[in-house]
Design an enzyme around this catalytic site. Structure first.
Site, PDB file in Angstrom:
ATOM      1  N   THR A 109      37.049  63.264  53.491  1.00  0.00           N
ATOM      2  CA  THR A 109      37.392  65.024  53.776  1.00  0.00           C
ATOM      3  C   THR A 109      36.535  65.792  53.660  1.00  0.00           C
ATOM      4  OG1 THR A 109      39.359  64.845  51.644  1.00  0.00           O
ATOM      5  CG2 THR A 109      38.747  67.219  52.950  1.00  0.00           C
ATOM      6  N   ARG A 137      53.432  60.834  52.181  1.00  0.00           N
ATOM      7  CA  ARG A 137      52.209  61.216  50.403  1.00  0.00           C
ATOM      8  C   ARG A 137      50.987  62.910  50.787  1.00  0.00           C
ATOM      9  NH1 ARG A 137      46.890  62.225  49.696  1.00  0.00           N
ATOM     10  NH2 ARG A 137      46.352  62.789  47.512  1.00  0.00           N
ATOM     11  N   ILE A 138      51.328  63.782  50.714  1.00  0.00           N
ATOM     12  CA  ILE A 138      51.238  64.899  51.186  1.00  0.00           C
ATOM     13  C   ILE A 138      49.866  65.301  49.825  1.00  0.00           C
ATOM     14  CG2 ILE A 138      51.112  67.276  51.443  1.00  0.00           C
ATOM     15  CD1 ILE A 138      53.253  66.919  52.708  1.00  0.00           C
ATOM     16  N   GLY A 139      48.485  65.326  50.385  1.00  0.00           N
ATOM     17  CA  GLY A 139      47.111  65.833  49.428  1.00  0.00           C
ATOM     18  C   GLY A 139      47.327  67.249  49.330  1.00  0.00           C
ATOM     19  N   THR A 159      37.444  68.390  47.714  1.00  0.00           N
ATOM     20  CA  THR A 159      37.254  66.595  47.962  1.00  0.00           C
ATOM     21  C   THR A 159      37.298  65.912  46.819  1.00  0.00           C
ATOM     22  OG1 THR A 159      36.568  65.101  49.433  1.00  0.00           O
ATOM     23  CG2 THR A 159      34.964  66.484  48.074  1.00  0.00           C
ATOM     24  N   GLY A 160      38.801  65.194  47.164  1.00  0.00           N
ATOM     25  CA  GLY A 160      38.313  63.709  46.287  1.00  0.00           C
ATOM     26  C   GLY A 160      40.040  63.574  45.854  1.00  0.00           C
TER      27      GLY A 160
END
Length: 239
Positions: A109, A137-139, A159-160
């Site tokens: 990221t 999939r959406i983060g 981020t992560g």
């Protein structure tokens, strides 16, 4: 790929997901913010909007590299969804550290927060997501208040592990602690990273309206940097 941008002064924002041809996802997110009545476009609709706006696109194969193929093969072999390239070979001396860190190599990221000379705040985040993720999939990155948020108090980019960040509404939580509990940016960000997200799952960069900067994380390390107009700069990876 997915990305998000937010203007803390106007509260305008734009987000995109499911991109496979757009060279700079963040540029398309900004166009969603500036050129549409919407906040979030995804998959075929986002790609069609990109073509309509004339942003730079390439064949999806442009993004396929030997390194990415190796990462994917490692993740599949380990039967895991991971942030990046750290699943160790059997017996690898780094295995213990990698497992403790949830397979997180602290890369992937890209986030940015900014404060201008007029006190305006802004945040932007862009990512390729997890390795070996499910189709569709959406983060957290394009989710306002999770991976990206800005208002008159602060600008935050996280981020992560996206699922952990979404559940904790990390970026908005930092802003809310400042607004409703009167915490400083450093206090608010530290509380969220230390108390709201399980160890090894997240980090963030943030700046407040008065110029306070903080970059906490609960992973082994996080690539991060800061610069001010008077020439001060710092670059770090570890604690």
């Amino acid at each position: 790929m997915e990305a998000c941008i937010m203007d803390g002064t106007t509260m305008k924002c734009g987000a995109v997901s499911g991109l496979s041809t757009v060279v700079n996802a963040i540029s398309l997110a900004r166009l969603v913010m500036e050129k549409t009545p919407h906040i979030y476009l995804a998959f075929d609709g986002a790609e069609a909007f990109a073509r309509e706006q004339g942003v730079e696109t390439v064949d999806p194969n442009h993004f396929v590299t030997p390194e990415n193929i190796e990462r994917l093969e490692q993740a599949k072999e380990a039967n895991r969804v991971q942030i990046d390239f750290t699943q160790p070979a059997k017996g690898d001396i780094r295995k213990e550290n990698a497992e403790a860190n949830g397979g997180d190599s602290q890369i992937g990221t890209v986030g940015c927060v900014a404060l201008d000379s007029h006190g305006n705040l802004a945040s932007a985040t862009s990512t390729g997501g997890l390795v070996n993720k499910m189709v569709g999939r959406i983060g957290d990155t394009p989710v306002i208040g999770a991976g990206t948020y800005a208002n008159s108090y602060c600008a935050v980019s996280a981020t992560g592990k996206g699922e952990a960040i979404i559940k904790a509404t990390v970026a908005r939580e930092v802003a809310a602690l400042m607004e409703y509990k009167g915490l400083s940016l450093k206090e608010a960000a530290a509380y969220v990273i230390e108390e709201k997200v399980a160890k090894g799952n997240a980090g963030l960069v943030a700046v407040s309206a008065n110029g306070e900067v903080t970059m906490p994380f609960n992973t082994t390390g996080m690539f991060r940097a800061c610069a001010t107009e008077d020439g001060h700069s710092e670059i770090s990876i570890w604690n």
